[in-house]
Write an enzyme that holds these catalytic residues in place. Structure first.
Site, mmCIF file in Angstrom:
data_model
loop_
_atom_site.group_PDB
_atom_site.id
_atom_site.type_symbol
_atom_site.label_atom_id
_atom_site.label_comp_id
_atom_site.label_asym_id
_atom_site.label_seq_id
_atom_site.Cartn_x
_atom_site.Cartn_y
_atom_site.Cartn_z
ATOM 1 N N HIS A 1 29.503 46.561 -95.993
ATOM 2 C CA HIS A 1 28.683 47.602 -96.628
ATOM 3 C C HIS A 1 27.230 47.168 -96.642
ATOM 4 O O HIS A 1 26.918 46.007 -96.935
ATOM 5 C CB HIS A 1 29.154 47.865 -98.067
ATOM 6 N N TYR B 1 19.658 51.977 -98.273
ATOM 7 C CA TYR B 1 20.320 51.539 -97.046
ATOM 8 C C TYR B 1 19.392 50.849 -96.051
ATOM 9 O O TYR B 1 19.833 50.413 -94.993
ATOM 10 C CB TYR B 1 21.008 52.736 -96.373
HETATM 11 O O1 CA2 Z 1 26.726 50.626 -98.494
HETATM 12 C C1 CA2 Z 1 27.389 51.094 -97.563
HETATM 13 O O2 CA2 Z 1 27.355 50.647 -96.426
HETATM 14 C C2 CA2 Z 1 28.272 52.327 -97.802
HETATM 15 O O3 CA2 Z 1 29.480 52.154 -97.080
HETATM 16 C C3 CA2 Z 1 27.495 53.504 -97.278
HETATM 17 C C4 CA2 Z 1 28.179 54.845 -97.536
HETATM 18 C C5 CA2 Z 1 28.561 54.992 -99.012
HETATM 19 O O4 CA2 Z 1 29.309 56.176 -99.185
HETATM 20 C C6 CA2 Z 1 29.364 53.808 -99.485
HETATM 21 O O5 CA2 Z 1 29.611 53.987 -100.872
HETATM 22 C C7 CA2 Z 1 28.611 52.512 -99.279
HETATM 23 C C8 CA2 Z 1 27.258 56.047 -97.251
HETATM 24 C C9 CA2 Z 1 26.540 55.986 -95.980
HETATM 25 C C10 CA2 Z 1 25.601 57.159 -95.991
HETATM 26 O O6 CA2 Z 1 24.431 56.756 -95.375
HETATM 27 C C11 CA2 Z 1 23.341 57.534 -95.520
HETATM 28 C C12 CA2 Z 1 22.208 57.071 -94.917
HETATM 29 C C13 CA2 Z 1 21.055 57.775 -95.002
HETATM 30 C C14 CA2 Z 1 21.023 58.988 -95.694
HETATM 31 C C15 CA2 Z 1 22.175 59.451 -96.299
HETATM 32 C C16 CA2 Z 1 23.344 58.720 -96.203
#
Ligand code: CA2
Length: 150
Positions: free
Chosen positions: A102, A25
């Site tokens: 995303h 991310y």
């Molecule tokens: O890629 C993306 O922006 C998502 O929407 C992010 C979501 C995920 O469930 C989607 O499949 C794709 C998850 C966000 C969680 O973010 C975190 C960041 C740091 C640590 C843990 C989770």
């Protein structure tokens, strides 16, 4: 003239950005992304109402609020992307320009992430370029708003 307001809604766990999983991310925090979005919005003559919630119902309430009070909507529904028919219904009912966003390319990830339930309600989808997707989504919203006038 008051700047047109774009809601930027962020779903569950996006408050953790920057702290964990930077390889997926990126290392920007959500506060960094909010600040960059506000700069970009200013350049485009827009204003931004930037929010995050871990709660599905809250996100649905905010989509409905955006439809009443905002000019455009950018949403990263987080994990609800892959599960929430209720959020899809709220987005479908909202008639303002909408971009789904995303950070990661969901098509290059686990099979369960490769289907977005919500994307069909958006005018367009931006994904896979990390935090840089937010200013691009604002440009897309601006273009959609301009297109509505013609
Ligand atoms: O890629 C993306 O922006 C998502 O929407 C992010 C979501 C995920 O469930 C989607 O499949 C794709 C998850 C966000 C969680 O973010 C975190 C960041 C740091 C640590 C843990 C989770």
């Amino acid at each position: 003239m008051t700047a047109k307001t774009v809601f930027i809604l962020n779903g569950p766990n996006l408050n953790l950005l920057g702290a964990r999983e930077p390889e997926i991310y990126g290392s920007d925090t959500l506060a960094d992304i909010e600040a960059a979005s506000k700069v970009k919005a200013g350049e485009l003559g827009l204003s931004v109402d930037f929010r995050q919630s871990n709660n599905e119902g809250t996100l649905i309430d905010w989509v409905q609020e955006a439809d009443k009070h905002a000019t455009g909507l950018i949403i990263n529904p987080g994990g609800f992307t892959h599960t929430s028919i209720a959020l899809l219904d709220a987005l479908t009912a909202a008639s303002l320009p909408k971009i789904e966003l995303h950070l990661s390319n969901i098509h290059a990830r686990e099979a369960f992430r490769q289907k977005s339930i919500t994307a069909g309600a958006a005018n367009g989808v931006i994904m896979g370029i990390g935090a840089a997707g937010y200013p691009l989504a604002l440009e897309a919203i601006k273009s959609l708003i301009e297109g509505q006038k013609r």
